[in-house]
Design an enzyme around this catalytic site. Structure first.
Site, PDB file in Angstrom:
ATOM      1  N   ARG A   1      23.214 -14.075   5.513  1.00 50.30           N
ATOM      2  CA  ARG A   1      23.063 -13.564   6.564  1.00 50.30           C
ATOM      3  C   ARG A   1      22.814 -11.904   5.327  1.00 50.30           C
ATOM      4  NH1 ARG A   1      25.130 -13.688  11.789  1.00 50.30           N
ATOM      5  NH2 ARG A   1      24.517 -16.475  12.285  1.00 50.30           N
TER       6      ARG A   1
ATOM      7  N   ARG B   1      23.838  -7.458  10.747  1.00 52.96           N
ATOM      8  CA  ARG B   1      24.044  -5.901  11.671  1.00 52.96           C
ATOM      9  C   ARG B   1      24.662  -4.833  10.710  1.00 52.96           C
ATOM     10  NH1 ARG B   1      26.193 -10.051  16.520  1.00 52.96           N
ATOM     11  NH2 ARG B   1      26.583 -11.079  14.865  1.00 52.96           N
TER      12      ARG B   1
ATOM     13  N   ARG C   1      16.360  -3.392  15.245  1.00 53.21           N
ATOM     14  CA  ARG C   1      16.885  -4.202  16.089  1.00 53.21           C
ATOM     15  C   ARG C   1      17.057  -3.424  17.347  1.00 53.21           C
ATOM     16  NH1 ARG C   1      19.717  -6.512  19.847  1.00 53.21           N
ATOM     17  NH2 ARG C   1      20.499  -7.761  20.389  1.00 53.21           N
TER      18      ARG C   1
ATOM     19  N   ASP D   1      16.504 -17.627  12.942  1.00 49.78           N
ATOM     20  CA  ASP D   1      17.959 -18.328  13.296  1.00 49.78           C
ATOM     21  C   ASP D   1      18.062 -20.009  13.597  1.00 49.78           C
ATOM     22  OD1 ASP D   1      20.354 -17.552  14.696  1.00 49.78           O
ATOM     23  OD2 ASP D   1      20.423 -19.421  15.465  1.00 49.78           O
TER      24      ASP D   1
ATOM     25  N   TYR E   1      25.683 -26.731  19.287  1.00 52.07           N
ATOM     26  CA  TYR E   1      25.527 -25.533  20.351  1.00 52.07           C
ATOM     27  C   TYR E   1      24.394 -26.565  21.700  1.00 52.07           C
ATOM     28  CZ  TYR E   1      27.023 -21.937  16.820  1.00 52.07           C
ATOM     29  OH  TYR E   1      27.667 -21.327  16.126  1.00 52.07           O
TER      30      TYR E   1
HETATM   31  O1  CP3 Z   1      19.962 -12.960   6.825  1.00 52.58           O
HETATM   32  C1  CP3 Z   1      20.064 -14.232   6.914  1.00 52.58           C
HETATM   33  O2  CP3 Z   1      20.494 -14.750   6.581  1.00 52.58           O
HETATM   34  C2  CP3 Z   1      19.084 -14.377   7.296  1.00 52.58           C
HETATM   35  C3  CP3 Z   1      18.849 -14.947   9.230  1.00 52.58           C
HETATM   36  C4  CP3 Z   1      20.518 -15.758   9.999  1.00 52.58           C
HETATM   37  C5  CP3 Z   1      20.180 -15.853  11.040  1.00 52.58           C
HETATM   38  N1  CP3 Z   1      20.965 -16.638  11.552  1.00 52.58           N
HETATM   39  C6  CP3 Z   1      20.104 -14.289  12.191  1.00 52.58           C
HETATM   40  C7  CP3 Z   1      21.550 -13.983  12.992  1.00 52.58           C
HETATM   41  C8  CP3 Z   1      20.906 -16.815   8.999  1.00 52.58           C
HETATM   42  C9  CP3 Z   1      20.092 -17.701   7.574  1.00 52.58           C
HETATM   43  C10 CP3 Z   1      20.920 -17.385  10.276  1.00 52.58           C
HETATM   44  C11 CP3 Z   1      21.653 -18.380  10.577  1.00 52.58           C
HETATM   45  C12 CP3 Z   1      22.523 -19.128  11.420  1.00 52.58           C
HETATM   46  N2  CP3 Z   1      22.746 -18.652  12.988  1.00 52.58           N
HETATM   47  C13 CP3 Z   1      23.805 -19.940  11.499  1.00 52.58           C
HETATM   48  C14 CP3 Z   1      24.225 -20.731  10.778  1.00 52.58           C
HETATM   49  C15 CP3 Z   1      24.725 -19.902   9.165  1.00 52.58           C
HETATM   50  C16 CP3 Z   1      26.282 -19.554   9.667  1.00 52.58           C
HETATM   51  O3  CP3 Z   1      26.342 -18.005  10.464  1.00 52.58           O
HETATM   52  O4  CP3 Z   1      27.186 -19.901   9.767  1.00 52.58           O
HETATM   53  C17 CP3 Z   1      24.139 -20.071  12.849  1.00 52.58           C
HETATM   54  C18 CP3 Z   1      25.698 -20.983  13.137  1.00 52.58           C
HETATM   55  C19 CP3 Z   1      23.454 -19.453  13.671  1.00 52.58           C
HETATM   56  C20 CP3 Z   1      24.026 -19.180  14.783  1.00 52.58           C
HETATM   57  C21 CP3 Z   1      23.998 -17.979  15.493  1.00 52.58           C
HETATM   58  N3  CP3 Z   1      23.107 -16.517  15.630  1.00 52.58           N
HETATM   59  C22 CP3 Z   1      25.281 -17.691  16.145  1.00 52.58           C
HETATM   60  C23 CP3 Z   1      26.602 -18.236  16.761  1.00 52.58           C
HETATM   61  C24 CP3 Z   1      24.584 -15.908  16.305  1.00 52.58           C
HETATM   62  C25 CP3 Z   1      25.673 -15.295  17.375  1.00 52.58           C
HETATM   63  C26 CP3 Z   1      26.578 -14.402  16.455  1.00 52.58           C
HETATM   64  C27 CP3 Z   1      26.576 -13.664  15.428  1.00 52.58           C
HETATM   65  O5  CP3 Z   1      26.965 -13.999  14.230  1.00 52.58           O
HETATM   66  O6  CP3 Z   1      25.677 -13.088  16.246  1.00 52.58           O
HETATM   67  C28 CP3 Z   1      22.743 -15.693  15.826  1.00 52.58           C
HETATM   68  C29 CP3 Z   1      22.801 -14.490  16.511  1.00 52.58           C
HETATM   69  C30 CP3 Z   1      22.443 -14.043  14.976  1.00 52.58           C
HETATM   70  N4  CP3 Z   1      21.612 -14.788  13.763  1.00 52.58           N
HETATM   71  C31 CP3 Z   1      22.098 -12.989  14.665  1.00 52.58           C
HETATM   72  C32 CP3 Z   1      21.410 -12.528  13.012  1.00 52.58           C
HETATM   73  C33 CP3 Z   1      21.543 -11.342  12.230  1.00 52.58           C
HETATM   74  C34 CP3 Z   1      22.688 -11.269  15.277  1.00 52.58           C
HETATM   75  C35 CP3 Z   1      21.396 -11.404  15.894  1.00 52.58           C
HETATM   76  C36 CP3 Z   1      21.505  -9.941  16.377  1.00 52.58           C
HETATM   77  O7  CP3 Z   1      21.654  -8.564  16.085  1.00 52.58           O
HETATM   78  O8  CP3 Z   1      22.188  -9.201  17.213  1.00 52.58           O
END
Ligand code: CP3
Length: 349
Positions: free
Chosen positions: A25, A29, A38, A75, A151
């Protein structure tokens, strides 16, 4: 910058020019420039679906920090949409999907992923690849089938994946079919990511730690192993990092059974065990506590010194035990990268 790619070197058993570092990540944000793009995109999914914007946010952390890898901005749940699920991300709520609770709901999914719904990911990889420096590695990824299935069954985030865990045990008939489609779909998806330019793959099984030992083999090891074997049949050999978060001592069996190039470990895994049990067998990624990164200061410096002193640089990829927390001040990431370089420069590597 020295020749070679430190991340690939560590994963393929060569001596890296320095300890590689990247952060799960790392785009997100906590960066004001991410929040700006975003907001411009309007929604998280619109951002993922626009290769120009997605490649911009993929590169943002590399402009600020001396990192050794870029991870494509996407994602793990995009694959659910490419299988026909409705997927939405709501402000303050996270992902929302139509819950899968029956055999009929699994049958309604597409029998194979529609790669056409993932083209932005492939385009993003190609765009990013063109701009990376020669020492930087491009990482593609997917979710572990158990995590993605949980999920899809829950219909979004849940506190403890209780419904998914119950269904895995009570309804193995259709649950297994859902897992099979995710395995096959992930093979197609990852193979296409390699074709588009990904040099290393990471599989995020974030909820692996939910499962008892008796279910780990069938729901974590076998599906991840099948994905890796399937990808290898399609494309040239590509190093794969497995992140089955929460496995603890089972990381060793996971790494061996899946024939991983690297295993990523959460922050609770003891470094003495990592060094004596995991490292003689496999390269290890991790495991700074993301909370310590958000706190920064002396606590962060101490944690970095400890990790770099205990884990030799030639088999270690510096990373967090989980993703960067949104409240993390960006200066702390700068301090982290500097501290890692300093520790190794001072003989820590
Ligand atoms: O920089 C990076 O790592 C690349 C992008 C990336 C994202 N999600 C972007 C994202 C990666 C590799 C992921 C993986 C991901 N997504 C996982 C596995 C890693 C972990 O955190 O356990 C999981 C479980 C998800 C599912 C997911 N995506 C959830 C549950 C959420 C909402 C909660 C949250 O963290 O916001 C997301 C949204 C998400 N994915 C965001 C980002 C940058 C935030 C969205 C936003 O900008 O509003």
């Amino acid at each position: 910058m020295p020749a070679g790619k430190p991340l690939i070197d560590v994963l393929t058993g060569r001596i890296p020019s320095r300890r590689p570092i990247w952060l799960m990540r790392q785009a997100g944000r906590y960066l004001p420039e991410y929040r700006e793009v975003r907001a411009y995109a309007g929604s998280f999914l619109c951002l993922c679906d626009d290769a120009k914007l997605a490649s911009e946010v993929t590169l943002q952390p590399l402009r600020r920090y001396d990192l050794d890898a870029a991870i494509v901005f996407a994602d793990i749940l995009l694959i659910a949409r490419a299988l026909g699920s409705n997927l939405d991300f709501r402000e303050g709520e996270g992902p929302v999907l139509t819950p899968i609770r029956s055999e009929a709901a699994v049958d309604d999914l597409a029998s194979a992923v529609d790669l056409g719904r993932l083209t932005a990911v492939f385009e993003t990889l190609a765009l990013v690849k063109k701009t990376l420096a020669s020492h930087q590695t491009l990482i593609g990824f997917c979710g572990g089938p158990w995590t993605v299935a949980s999920y899809m069954i829950e219909g979004g985030s849940s506190e403890d994946r209780l419904v998914a865990r119950q269904i895995a045990i009570r309804r193995p008939d259709w649950f297994k079919e859902l897992m099979r489609r995710l395995v096959e779909g992930s093979i197609d998806y990852l193979a296409a990511q390699v074709t588009a330019g990904a040099e290393v793959l990471q599989i995020f099984d974030s909820w692996a730690g939910d499962l008892p030992e008796t279910l780990q083999e069938e729901l974590i090891f076998e599906p991840v192993q099948a994905i890796i074997a399937g990808v290898r049949k399609r494309v040239k050999t590509v190093p794969v990092i497995g992140f089955a978060r929460g496995l603890g001592a089972a990381h060793c069996g996971f790494a061996m059974k899946c024939d991983l190039a690297g295993v990523s470990v959460e922050q609770s895994v003891p470094l003495a065990w990592v060094r004596s049990v995991l490292m003689p067998r496999i390269s290890v990624q991790g495991n700074l506590d993301p909370l310590i990164l958000s706190i920064g200061g002396e606590a962060l410096d101490r944690a970095v010194r400890r990790i770099t002193a205990l884990l030799p640089a030639h088999s270690h990829i510096f990373n967090l035990g989980h993703g960067v927390r949104p409240e993390t001040p960006p200066e702390h990431v700068a301090r982290l990268v500097e501290a890692v370089r300093q520790a190794d420069g001072a003989g820590g590597g």
